[in-house]
Design a protein around this motif. Structure first.
Motif, PDB file in Angstrom:
ATOM      1  N   LEU A 474      11.266  15.920   5.573  1.00 55.95           N
ATOM      2  CA  LEU A 474      10.434  16.704   6.495  1.00 55.95           C
ATOM      3  C   LEU A 474       9.833  15.854   7.607  1.00 55.95           C
ATOM      4  O   LEU A 474       9.280  16.399   8.559  1.00 55.95           O
ATOM      5  N   HIS A 475       9.909  14.537   7.490  1.00 53.88           N
ATOM      6  CA  HIS A 475       9.437  13.660   8.563  1.00 53.88           C
ATOM      7  C   HIS A 475      10.545  13.433   9.593  1.00 53.88           C
ATOM      8  O   HIS A 475      10.310  13.505  10.805  1.00 53.88           O
ATOM      9  N   LYS A 476      11.747  13.199   9.114  1.00 53.63           N
ATOM     10  CA  LYS A 476      12.863  12.973  10.035  1.00 53.63           C
ATOM     11  C   LYS A 476      13.419  14.279  10.585  1.00 53.63           C
ATOM     12  O   LYS A 476      13.865  14.342  11.732  1.00 53.63           O
ATOM     13  N   MET A 477      13.460  15.314   9.743  1.00 55.49           N
ATOM     14  CA  MET A 477      14.026  16.612  10.135  1.00 55.49           C
ATOM     15  C   MET A 477      15.418  16.441  10.741  1.00 55.49           C
ATOM     16  O   MET A 477      15.751  17.037  11.761  1.00 55.49           O
ATOM     17  N   ASP A 478      16.248  15.608  10.086  1.00 54.88           N
ATOM     18  CA  ASP A 478      17.579  15.358  10.647  1.00 54.88           C
ATOM     19  C   ASP A 478      18.644  16.263  10.037  1.00 54.88           C
ATOM     20  O   ASP A 478      19.321  17.006  10.742  1.00 54.88           O
ATOM     21  N   GLN A 479      18.819  16.228   8.710  1.00 57.11           N
ATOM     22  CA  GLN A 479      19.845  17.057   8.101  1.00 57.11           C
ATOM     23  C   GLN A 479      19.585  17.203   6.606  1.00 57.11           C
ATOM     24  O   GLN A 479      18.885  16.399   5.997  1.00 57.11           O
ATOM     25  N   TRP A 480      20.173  18.254   6.024  1.00 60.02           N
ATOM     26  CA  TRP A 480      20.099  18.464   4.591  1.00 60.02           C
ATOM     27  C   TRP A 480      21.000  17.451   3.885  1.00 60.02           C
ATOM     28  O   TRP A 480      22.090  17.142   4.356  1.00 60.02           O
ATOM     29  N   GLU A 481      20.555  16.979   2.741  1.00 56.89           N
ATOM     30  CA  GLU A 481      21.352  16.090   1.897  1.00 56.89           C
ATOM     31  C   GLU A 481      21.747  16.838   0.624  1.00 56.89           C
ATOM     32  O   GLU A 481      20.903  17.445  -0.036  1.00 56.89           O
ATOM     33  N   VAL A 482      23.043  16.796   0.295  1.00 62.86           N
ATOM     34  CA  VAL A 482      23.540  17.464  -0.901  1.00 62.86           C
ATOM     35  C   VAL A 482      23.398  16.518  -2.092  1.00 62.86           C
ATOM     36  O   VAL A 482      24.035  15.470  -2.138  1.00 62.86           O
ATOM     37  N   LEU A 483      22.568  16.884  -3.056  1.00 66.06           N
ATOM     38  CA  LEU A 483      22.394  16.080  -4.264  1.00 66.06           C
ATOM     39  C   LEU A 483      23.260  16.591  -5.407  1.00 66.06           C
ATOM     40  O   LEU A 483      23.794  15.812  -6.191  1.00 66.06           O
ATOM     41  N   VAL A 484      23.374  17.906  -5.523  1.00 61.72           N
ATOM     42  CA  VAL A 484      24.272  18.533  -6.492  1.00 61.72           C
ATOM     43  C   VAL A 484      25.007  19.647  -5.764  1.00 61.72           C
ATOM     44  O   VAL A 484      24.386  20.554  -5.225  1.00 61.72           O
ATOM     45  N   GLU A 485      26.319  19.569  -5.739  1.00 59.70           N
ATOM     46  CA  GLU A 485      27.114  20.570  -5.019  1.00 59.70           C
ATOM     47  C   GLU A 485      27.726  21.551  -6.007  1.00 59.70           C
ATOM     48  O   GLU A 485      28.130  21.184  -7.105  1.00 59.70           O
ATOM     49  N   MET A 486      27.816  22.800  -5.584  1.00 61.99           N
ATOM     50  CA  MET A 486      28.419  23.822  -6.445  1.00 61.99           C
ATOM     51  C   MET A 486      29.513  24.549  -5.684  1.00 61.99           C
ATOM     52  O   MET A 486      29.314  24.979  -4.550  1.00 61.99           O
ATOM     53  N   ASP A 487      30.652  24.686  -6.303  1.00 60.43           N
ATOM     54  CA  ASP A 487      31.787  25.365  -5.699  1.00 60.43           C
ATOM     55  C   ASP A 487      31.723  26.855  -6.038  1.00 60.43           C
ATOM     56  O   ASP A 487      31.799  27.228  -7.210  1.00 60.43           O
ATOM     57  N   PRO A 488      31.571  27.733  -5.040  1.00 60.40           N
ATOM     58  CA  PRO A 488      31.494  29.173  -5.327  1.00 60.40           C
ATOM     59  C   PRO A 488      32.727  29.705  -6.057  1.00 60.40           C
ATOM     60  O   PRO A 488      32.653  30.719  -6.748  1.00 60.40           O
ATOM     61  N   LYS A 489      33.878  29.031  -5.948  1.00 57.78           N
ATOM     62  CA  LYS A 489      35.103  29.516  -6.592  1.00 57.78           C
ATOM     63  C   LYS A 489      35.027  29.420  -8.109  1.00 57.78           C
ATOM     64  O   LYS A 489      35.825  30.023  -8.818  1.00 57.78           O
ATOM     65  N   THR A 490      34.113  28.617  -8.618  1.00 55.62           N
ATOM     66  CA  THR A 490      34.001  28.477 -10.073  1.00 55.62           C
ATOM     67  C   THR A 490      33.145  29.568 -10.690  1.00 55.62           C
ATOM     68  O   THR A 490      32.984  29.608 -11.908  1.00 55.62           O
ATOM     69  N   GLN A 491      32.598  30.455  -9.885  1.00 52.88           N
ATOM     70  CA  GLN A 491      31.739  31.512 -10.398  1.00 52.88           C
ATOM     71  C   GLN A 491      32.532  32.515 -11.240  1.00 52.88           C
ATOM     72  O   GLN A 491      33.670  32.848 -10.915  1.00 52.88           O
ATOM     73  N   GLU A 492      31.920  32.961 -12.330  1.00 54.95           N
ATOM     74  CA  GLU A 492      32.528  33.974 -13.183  1.00 54.95           C
ATOM     75  C   GLU A 492      31.696  35.257 -13.119  1.00 54.95           C
ATOM     76  O   GLU A 492      30.478  35.205 -13.035  1.00 54.95           O
ATOM     77  N   TRP A 493      32.375  36.388 -13.183  1.00 54.00           N
ATOM     78  CA  TRP A 493      31.679  37.678 -13.123  1.00 54.00           C
ATOM     79  C   TRP A 493      32.382  38.655 -14.042  1.00 54.00           C
ATOM     80  O   TRP A 493      33.603  38.836 -13.964  1.00 54.00           O
ATOM     81  N   LEU A 494      31.633  39.300 -14.935  1.00 52.22           N
ATOM     82  CA  LEU A 494      32.205  40.233 -15.897  1.00 52.22           C
ATOM     83  C   LEU A 494      31.926  41.661 -15.447  1.00 52.22           C
ATOM     84  O   LEU A 494      30.778  42.071 -15.367  1.00 52.22           O
ATOM     85  N   ASP A 495      32.988  42.408 -15.164  1.00 51.06           N
ATOM     86  CA  ASP A 495      32.848  43.802 -14.739  1.00 51.06           C
ATOM     87  C   ASP A 495      32.934  44.726 -15.941  1.00 51.06           C
ATOM     88  O   ASP A 495      33.250  44.322 -17.054  1.00 51.06           O
ATOM     89  N   ASP A 496      32.695  46.018 -15.701  1.00 59.24           N
ATOM     90  CA  ASP A 496      32.738  47.013 -16.772  1.00 59.24           C
ATOM     91  C   ASP A 496      34.121  47.123 -17.405  1.00 59.24           C
ATOM     92  O   ASP A 496      34.258  47.559 -18.533  1.00 59.24           O
TER      93      ASP A 496
END
Length: 586
Positions: A474-496
């Motif tokens: 918040l002092h530099k306000m330069d860019q976000w740093e990724v500490l833990v990345e998550m791939d949306p393709k690994t998401q699971e969803w159970l339908d009816d």
């Protein structure tokens, strides 16, 4: 006319009586639902009661979740994550696990401490520095696996960080059970505002204010003068830098419209609750605040934290558009800062990573000005170039098309040369890495850095729950740093239309994200088998089973609820536990 008037009055009175009877029935049903859930909670607590020693285990990042609490450790380079919820399309999972994130090492440790609070989400957690550091937790909710029933807590817990022990603080005068409330530290008090209580058939939103003294360990309900906020949950509550009061912004509430259709309201007003006088004669006053600057667009589900130099931070959220019984939402990933002292909003404008050549030129040209404030940078950036909306499409493994809207902050312009325009483009591309749009994420600030974890977004009827971790200086306000990345393709969803129940259970464990949860599920199953509950006899009716085993279940409920619980409530919970066990065996 007179006779007709009397008939109309009778009809009105009759309608009122009918409505009163319906309310009474609904109230009884809600009470029964909470008793059923209390039995389920008691079952979980009996499993937690088996823990007798503190066990700390290095682990991967926690499973995807939302509506947990993320707090900065007062003494160590650590963040504390507690509780939360996860929904996989079929089943709702609630957590009471406790994780510590080491900022310097970028590692996670799971801490199993005896006698933890029951599983919950949408609670509030506040860290205080006293006695070696403490984490205070109040309220929240527990949901049935199908997400149709809710139990709202009104308990107060403290985690003693120096000794790794949980303690429940049982004192009279606590606020009613609720979730979605807000709680902050103000001087030597925990101030609590708002929230809601919901059952399967009715709901209520609050705008009351309560204070818990960290000196006397007593609750008191405040009665501020002036006009305060309307009832709401999930607002922004921030203590003023001088601890003389708190700022309340935004929030969400709903009412029942025609034909019992629920209508939601996103609030965007702001209030100041200020204390006056000495502690013995302390008075509180509500006043309306009209902030200046660039206000955030209306939204709910935003994440909030308190930054350095008296600034409140607001990230993301969702703006739901309701039509009849349909609900669609636009998710955000923008960041706004509110200067509490100046009562001014401004959007955060990230500078990106500039080249060395440009840094030298800026140093020569504007060296006499020194470093500018974040607000000055934000205002100049906004004037130079506004934010740009970028739309990305990702196709998951099951064919779902995920559209993610990202707001890319504009870059600052200094000179009108082709060379610098190219450099600006390089700077803009460097800040494309940032959290995707989401709501209900967890946020906190440590050492001047904003940390953002998890949350969720939706694509059609499908929900994506995240477990990524980002930070922003918040002092530099330069860019976000990724500490833990998550791939949306690994998401699971159970339908009816998911196939068999066995497949669903396997998918659920996989969706929860890891071997840890699977091992815990197996351990819980083993522990439940060891309980040696009275078996259900072939062809035995529920009433017969409850009557035959009542003494056992009431005894188990008493052991879980403690000696202070009332006999009538213990008996009701015991009977409900028997019902849950019986239905599970059918």
């Amino acid at each position: 006319m007179g006779k007709k008037g009397k008939k109309d009055q009778k009809k009105v009175k009759g309608a009122e009586k009918t409505a009163a009877k319906m309310d009474k029935k609904i109230s009884k049903r809600s009470k029964r639902e909470e008793e059923d859930l209390a039995a389920l909670i008691a079952e979980f607590q009996s499993l937690d009661a088996k823990k007798t020693t503190v066990v700390e285990t290095a682990c991967p990042p926690p499973s995807p979740r939302l509506n947990a609490s993320l707090s900065a450790h007062p003494d160590k380079d650590e963040l504390i994550l507690f509780g939360g919820e996860f929904f996989n399309g079929k089943k709702t999972y609630l957590y009471n696990d406790l994780f510590f994130y080491n900022i310097k090492k970028n590692t996670w440790v799971k801490s199993d401490i005896p006698n933890p609070p029951p599983r919950r989400c949408a609670h509030q957690a506040v860290v205080v520095p006293q006695a070696g550091g403490q984490l205070w937790v109040f309220g929240g909710e527990f949901a049935s696996p199908d997400g149709e029933q809710f139990y709202h807590y009104k308990d107060l817990w403290v985690l003693h960080l120096s000794t790794n022990t949980w303690e429940q603080i049982k004192v009279p005068g606590a606020p009613s059970g609720r979730s979605g409330h807000r709680m902050v530290l103000s001087k030597r008090q925990l101030l609590l505002f708002g929230g809601f209580h919901e059952s399967a058939r009715d709901f209520i939103y609050y705008n009351d204010v309560h204070a818990f003294s960290l000196d006397s360990f007593t609750w008191s309900r405040l009665s501020p003068s002036g006009t305060g906020p309307s009832p709401r949950s999930a607002c922004q509550m921030t203590s003023t830098p001088d601890s003389s009061g708190v700022i309340i912004y935004g929030g969400y509430s709903k009412v029942k419209a025609k034909k019992d259709v629920e209508k939601g309201t996103i609030h965007s007003d702001m209030f100041l609750l200020k204390r006056d006088g000495k502690e013995e004669q302390e008075k509180w006053l509500w006043s309306r605040v009209s902030p200046s600057g660039s206000k955030p667009p209306a939204r709910s589900g935003f994440s909030l934290a308190v930054g350095p130099t008296g600034r409140a931070l607001l990230f993301g959220g969702v703006c739901d558009e309701e039509e009849d019984e349909t609900l669609e939402g636009d998710f955000y990933n923008d960041l706004y800062l509110y200067d509490i002292n100046k009562h001014r909003w401004f959007p955060a404008q990230l500078k990106g990573c500039k080249s060395e050549k440009k840094k030298r030129r800026r140093g020569k040209k504007g060296g006499e000005q020194g470093e500018r404030s974040e607000e000055g940078q934000a205002e100049e950036g906004a004037a130079a170039q506004g934010p740009v909306e970028v739309i990305k499409e990702i196709v998951t493994e099951d064919g779902t098309v995920m559209t993610i809207k990202e707001i890319i902050p504009g870059t600052q312009v200094e000179e009108e040369s082709e060379e610098e325009e190219e450099e600006d483009e390089e700077g803009a591309s460097a800040i494309l890495v940032e959290p995707c749009a989401r709501s209900s994420a967890m946020a906190t600030v440590k050492y001047g850095k904003l940390y953002l974890y998890g949350g969720m977004f939706e694509v059609g009827d499908r929900q994506f729950t995240l477990n990524d971790l980002y930070c922003l200086d918040l002092h530099k306000m330069d860019q976000w740093e990724v500490l833990v990345e998550m791939d949306p393709k690994t998401q699971e969803w159970l339908d009816d239309w998911s196939d068999s129940e066995g497949d669903e259970e396997g998918d659920e464990e996989e969706a929860k994200g890891g071997d840890d949860e699977e091992e815990e599920s197996e351990e819980e199953g083993d522990e439940q088998d060891e309980e040696d509950h009275p078996p259900v006899q072939p062809g035995e009716a529920l009433e017969d089973f409850q009557s035959r085993t009542e003494q056992y279940w009431v005894g188990l409920a008493r052991a879980n609820m403690g000696p202070e619980a009332k006999d009538t409530k213990v008996q009701k919970v015991g009977i409900a536990m028997a019902k849950v066990f019986y239905e599970d065996k059918q």
